[in-house]
Write an enzyme that holds these catalytic residues in place. Sequence first.
Site, short mmCIF file in Angstrom:
data_model
loop_
_atom_site.label_atom_id
_atom_site.label_comp_id
_atom_site.label_asym_id
_atom_site.label_seq_id
_atom_site.Cartn_x
_atom_site.Cartn_y
_atom_site.Cartn_z
N ARG A 202 35.00 9.96 -1.50
CA ARG A 202 34.70 10.94 -2.55
C ARG A 202 33.45 10.54 -3.33
O ARG A 202 33.24 9.38 -3.65
CB ARG A 202 35.89 11.02 -3.50
CG ARG A 202 35.67 12.00 -4.63
CD ARG A 202 36.97 12.45 -5.23
NE ARG A 202 37.64 11.42 -6.00
CZ ARG A 202 38.79 11.62 -6.64
NH1 ARG A 202 39.39 12.80 -6.55
NH2 ARG A 202 39.36 10.66 -7.32
N ARG B 98 52.17 11.88 -15.92
CA ARG B 98 52.13 10.94 -14.80
C ARG B 98 53.30 9.98 -14.82
O ARG B 98 53.41 9.13 -13.93
CB ARG B 98 50.85 10.13 -14.90
CG ARG B 98 49.80 10.52 -13.86
CD ARG B 98 48.64 9.63 -14.08
NE ARG B 98 47.70 9.50 -13.05
CZ ARG B 98 46.53 10.15 -13.02
NH1 ARG B 98 46.25 11.05 -13.92
NH2 ARG B 98 45.67 9.88 -12.09
N ARG C 289 33.02 7.09 -8.27
CA ARG C 289 33.72 6.69 -9.49
C ARG C 289 34.19 5.25 -9.35
O ARG C 289 34.60 4.82 -8.28
CB ARG C 289 34.96 7.59 -9.68
CG ARG C 289 34.63 8.91 -10.30
CD ARG C 289 35.78 9.90 -10.27
NE ARG C 289 37.12 9.35 -10.44
CZ ARG C 289 38.21 10.11 -10.49
NH1 ARG C 289 38.12 11.43 -10.40
NH2 ARG C 289 39.41 9.59 -10.62
N LYS D 293 43.49 17.30 -5.99
CA LYS D 293 44.02 18.12 -7.10
C LYS D 293 42.89 18.74 -7.92
O LYS D 293 42.98 19.88 -8.34
CB LYS D 293 44.89 17.27 -8.03
CG LYS D 293 46.21 16.84 -7.45
CD LYS D 293 47.14 16.29 -8.53
CE LYS D 293 46.57 15.07 -9.25
NZ LYS D 293 46.35 13.90 -8.41
N ARG E 193 45.88 2.26 -7.90
CA ARG E 193 46.22 3.64 -8.27
C ARG E 193 47.35 4.18 -7.40
O ARG E 193 48.24 4.89 -7.89
CB ARG E 193 44.99 4.55 -8.14
CG ARG E 193 43.96 4.26 -9.20
CD ARG E 193 42.65 4.96 -8.89
NE ARG E 193 42.73 6.38 -9.08
CZ ARG E 193 41.84 7.24 -8.60
NH1 ARG E 193 40.83 6.80 -7.88
NH2 ARG E 193 41.96 8.51 -8.85
#
Length: 252
Positions: A160, A121, A193, A43, A204
């Site tokens: 990532r 969310r 991260r 996103k 998550r």
Amino acid sequence: MANAQHGDRAAWFQGGCAQCSGTGAAPLRAWRMLLLGAPGIGKGTQAEYISAYTGACHLSTGDVFRFAKNSGGCLTPSMQSALEFMKRGELVPDSVVIDMVRERVRCIACGHGFLLDGFPRTVEQAIALDALLTEAGVQLDAVLSFDLDEEKVIARLSGRRTCPTCKRTYHITGNPPKVAGICDHDGAALIQREDDRPEAIAVRLRAYHKQTAPLIDYYAAKGLLHSINADGNPEAVFGRAREVLGSLVPVG
Ligand code: AMP
């Protein structure tokens, strides 16, 4: 399409009376959109493309938390507790996030439009956003919902890497930097991260399925939902998003 510069997003990152720099004249057509999709689906990358394409300002709630964490300044108790939730990969409580966005309502009302990423969310946050939109006198043009198989989502998240300076994101195999571990843009050492580590990823994804996926029905019922296949490289995915945008007439 407008292709405006939208400055440094200071009003979004810092809240309070911070002013954005270099926003220029508002476009004739302001786009007001939000992005949905599991964490790691891309996103943030799509938001950069879409923001450059439409001129809408990229407003990510996760970025506000990361900005607070890295600012080195004194944190309010609610921000400190929010960062603990974030570190574990859990959602920050609705009341904290809603208050934070409410303090930034002028970004929602801004004549440059917006592209919300990571908010809402939960259904409770979506209801709060509806109230903020009414207060700001604006309407959503579209909700872009990115879809991808779960195992591909996990592979994207765990590979990532992020630049701590300019926030650009890379993927160790799918979108590697020119020199491994180094940001192409500013030469900073890339980091993983905390919430992209395996234990946080599982939390998550659970939070996404339980609390965020119901928003797909919420926005479908309002006639705003557009599903986009998120498989393939970022340019291919953006091509699909651009087709959707091209088929829309902004509400104004
Ligand atoms: P993101 O960059 O959008 O993946 O957000 C990173 C983390 O910030 C999330 O895992 C949550 O801990 C927190 N966060 C960001 N936005 C929200 C939100 N709208 N509601 C609750 N928690 C959020």
